[in-house]
Design a protein around this motif. Structure first.
Motif, PDB file in Angstrom:
ATOM      1  N   SER A  53      42.017  50.088  37.664  1.00  0.00           N
ATOM      2  CA  SER A  53      42.153  51.108  38.701  1.00  0.00           C
ATOM      3  C   SER A  53      41.183  50.862  39.857  1.00  0.00           C
ATOM      4  O   SER A  53      41.536  51.035  41.026  1.00  0.00           O
ATOM      5  N   ILE A  54      39.974  50.455  39.527  1.00  0.00           N
ATOM      6  CA  ILE A  54      38.988  50.164  40.573  1.00  0.00           C
ATOM      7  C   ILE A  54      39.426  48.953  41.381  1.00  0.00           C
ATOM      8  O   ILE A  54      39.301  48.931  42.614  1.00  0.00           O
ATOM      9  N   LEU A  55      39.972  47.942  40.725  1.00  0.00           N
ATOM     10  CA  LEU A  55      40.471  46.768  41.439  1.00  0.00           C
ATOM     11  C   LEU A  55      41.584  47.146  42.416  1.00  0.00           C
ATOM     12  O   LEU A  55      41.639  46.633  43.532  1.00  0.00           O
ATOM     13  N   LEU A  56      42.464  48.038  42.012  1.00  0.00           N
ATOM     14  CA  LEU A  56      43.529  48.489  42.912  1.00  0.00           C
ATOM     15  C   LEU A  56      42.940  49.159  44.144  1.00  0.00           C
ATOM     16  O   LEU A  56      43.430  48.990  45.254  1.00  0.00           O
ATOM     17  N   ALA A  57      41.865  49.894  43.959  1.00  0.00           N
ATOM     18  CA  ALA A  57      41.274  50.648  45.061  1.00  0.00           C
ATOM     19  C   ALA A  57      40.469  49.784  46.025  1.00  0.00           C
ATOM     20  O   ALA A  57      40.408  50.098  47.213  1.00  0.00           O
ATOM     21  N   CYS A  58      39.867  48.699  45.543  1.00  0.00           N
ATOM     22  CA  CYS A  58      38.904  48.021  46.422  1.00  0.00           C
ATOM     23  C   CYS A  58      38.892  46.504  46.353  1.00  0.00           C
ATOM     24  O   CYS A  58      37.992  45.887  46.930  1.00  0.00           O
ATOM     25  N   ALA A  59      39.840  45.888  45.691  1.00  0.00           N
ATOM     26  CA  ALA A  59      39.801  44.425  45.570  1.00  0.00           C
ATOM     27  C   ALA A  59      40.056  43.757  46.927  1.00  0.00           C
ATOM     28  O   ALA A  59      40.999  44.121  47.626  1.00  0.00           O
ATOM     29  N   PRO A  60      39.223  42.794  47.291  1.00  0.00           N
ATOM     30  CA  PRO A  60      39.440  42.115  48.571  1.00  0.00           C
ATOM     31  C   PRO A  60      40.646  41.171  48.538  1.00  0.00           C
ATOM     32  O   PRO A  60      41.246  40.898  49.558  1.00  0.00           O
ATOM     33  N   ASP A  61      41.019  40.708  47.355  1.00  0.00           N
ATOM     34  CA  ASP A  61      42.155  39.795  47.210  1.00  0.00           C
ATOM     35  C   ASP A  61      43.047  40.318  46.082  1.00  0.00           C
ATOM     36  O   ASP A  61      42.681  40.226  44.904  1.00  0.00           O
ATOM     37  N   LEU A  62      44.199  40.848  46.444  1.00  0.00           N
ATOM     38  CA  LEU A  62      45.077  41.438  45.429  1.00  0.00           C
ATOM     39  C   LEU A  62      45.649  40.401  44.466  1.00  0.00           C
ATOM     40  O   LEU A  62      45.928  40.722  43.321  1.00  0.00           O
ATOM     41  N   ASN A  63      45.823  39.165  44.903  1.00  0.00           N
ATOM     42  CA  ASN A  63      46.316  38.128  43.985  1.00  0.00           C
ATOM     43  C   ASN A  63      45.340  37.919  42.835  1.00  0.00           C
ATOM     44  O   ASN A  63      45.735  37.866  41.670  1.00  0.00           O
ATOM     45  N   VAL A  64      44.072  37.799  43.173  1.00  0.00           N
ATOM     46  CA  VAL A  64      43.039  37.616  42.151  1.00  0.00           C
ATOM     47  C   VAL A  64      42.935  38.869  41.278  1.00  0.00           C
ATOM     48  O   VAL A  64      42.828  38.783  40.055  1.00  0.00           O
ATOM     49  N   ALA A  65      42.995  40.035  41.912  1.00  0.00           N
ATOM     50  CA  ALA A  65      42.906  41.295  41.169  1.00  0.00           C
ATOM     51  C   ALA A  65      44.084  41.445  40.201  1.00  0.00           C
ATOM     52  O   ALA A  65      43.900  41.852  39.054  1.00  0.00           O
ATOM     53  N   VAL A  69      44.006  41.987  36.172  1.00  0.00           N
ATOM     54  CA  VAL A  69      44.670  43.099  35.491  1.00  0.00           C
ATOM     55  C   VAL A  69      45.636  42.565  34.444  1.00  0.00           C
ATOM     56  O   VAL A  69      45.749  43.120  33.349  1.00  0.00           O
ATOM     57  N   ARG A  70      46.329  41.485  34.748  1.00  0.00           N
ATOM     58  CA  ARG A  70      47.215  40.860  33.741  1.00  0.00           C
ATOM     59  C   ARG A  70      46.412  40.428  32.514  1.00  0.00           C
ATOM     60  O   ARG A  70      46.881  40.547  31.382  1.00  0.00           O
ATOM     61  N   ARG A  71      45.219  39.914  32.746  1.00  0.00           N
ATOM     62  CA  ARG A  71      44.367  39.500  31.618  1.00  0.00           C
ATOM     63  C   ARG A  71      44.024  40.697  30.744  1.00  0.00           C
ATOM     64  O   ARG A  71      44.119  40.627  29.512  1.00  0.00           O
ATOM     65  N   TYR A  72      43.670  41.834  31.378  1.00  0.00           N
ATOM     66  CA  TYR A  72      43.382  43.044  30.606  1.00  0.00           C
ATOM     67  C   TYR A  72      44.639  43.494  29.852  1.00  0.00           C
ATOM     68  O   TYR A  72      44.571  43.876  28.689  1.00  0.00           O
ATOM     69  N   TYR A  73      45.773  43.431  30.531  1.00  0.00           N
ATOM     70  CA  TYR A  73      47.029  43.855  29.908  1.00  0.00           C
ATOM     71  C   TYR A  73      47.361  42.982  28.693  1.00  0.00           C
ATOM     72  O   TYR A  73      47.809  43.495  27.659  1.00  0.00           O
ATOM     73  N   LEU A  74      47.139  41.684  28.810  1.00  0.00           N
ATOM     74  CA  LEU A  74      47.408  40.794  27.671  1.00  0.00           C
ATOM     75  C   LEU A  74      46.533  41.145  26.468  1.00  0.00           C
ATOM     76  O   LEU A  74      46.991  41.084  25.328  1.00  0.00           O
ATOM     77  N   HIS A  75      45.288  41.516  26.715  1.00  0.00           N
ATOM     78  CA  HIS A  75      44.421  41.969  25.615  1.00  0.00           C
ATOM     79  C   HIS A  75      44.976  43.262  25.016  1.00  0.00           C
ATOM     80  O   HIS A  75      44.950  43.442  23.790  1.00  0.00           O
ATOM     81  N   MET A  76      45.459  44.158  25.859  1.00  0.00           N
ATOM     82  CA  MET A  76      46.030  45.418  25.359  1.00  0.00           C
ATOM     83  C   MET A  76      47.249  45.146  24.493  1.00  0.00           C
ATOM     84  O   MET A  76      47.449  45.806  23.473  1.00  0.00           O
ATOM     85  N   GLU A  77      48.068  44.168  24.899  1.00  0.00           N
ATOM     86  CA  GLU A  77      49.220  43.789  24.080  1.00  0.00           C
ATOM     87  C   GLU A  77      48.766  43.156  22.772  1.00  0.00           C
ATOM     88  O   GLU A  77      49.299  43.459  21.712  1.00  0.00           O
ATOM     89  N   LEU A  92      49.287  47.629  37.855  1.00  0.00           N
ATOM     90  CA  LEU A  92      49.714  46.254  38.112  1.00  0.00           C
ATOM     91  C   LEU A  92      50.962  46.237  38.990  1.00  0.00           C
ATOM     92  O   LEU A  92      51.052  45.454  39.941  1.00  0.00           O
ATOM     93  N   GLN A  93      51.909  47.110  38.704  1.00  0.00           N
ATOM     94  CA  GLN A  93      53.129  47.148  39.515  1.00  0.00           C
ATOM     95  C   GLN A  93      52.806  47.543  40.955  1.00  0.00           C
ATOM     96  O   GLN A  93      53.369  46.991  41.901  1.00  0.00           O
TER      97      GLN A  93
END
Length: 124
Positions: A53-65, A69-77, A92-93
């Motif tokens: 959520s913080i990355l969505l709000a303030c990430a300077p590069d959305l591709n990297v962010a 987030v995909r990495r976090y999601y993969l851990h959640m899966e 992520l969407q």
């Protein structure tokens, strides 16, 4: 002392009101990794969701962010953490929509990683 829980508490409940959001990211990333290494799965998933959520709000590069987030999601899966997955997918969407990869209608959370209508039906 449970260091990951202290990091989570301080950086998501206190410092987010006194420090710039982007300054919290290094500590939260470290806390996520430490929590995983210590087997504090619940804590690491919560930190990953909040970091997303913080990355969505303030990430300077959305591709990297989005990749982070995909990495976090993969851990959640991997750990079958359904609740945190459901909270992370819209973030992520939204990132994908902001990058122009969000499907045909940018006003809907439907695209590569989730379908808004299916998510709403599942939540009902």
């Amino acid at each position: 002392v449970d260091l990951p829980y202290i990091f989570a508490l301080v950086y998501t409940c206190i410092n987010c009101y006194v420090d710039p959001l982007q300054s919290l990211l290094p500590a939260l990333r470290r806390a996520f990794d430490i929590a995983l290494r210590l087997g504090k799965i619940e804590c690491s998933m919560a930190i990953g969701r909040r970091t997303s959520s913080i990355l969505l709000a303030c990430a300077p590069d959305l591709n990297v962010a989005a990749e982070e987030v995909r990495r976090y999601y993969l851990h959640m899966e991997r750990y079958n953490h359904v609740t945190m997955k459901l909270f992370t997918l819209p973030v992520l969407q939204m990132m994908l929509i902001l990058m122009g990869d969000g499907g045909e209608d940018p006003s809907r959370l439907t695209g590569e990683v989730m379908d808004q209508d299916s998510a709403l039906e599942a939540a009902a």
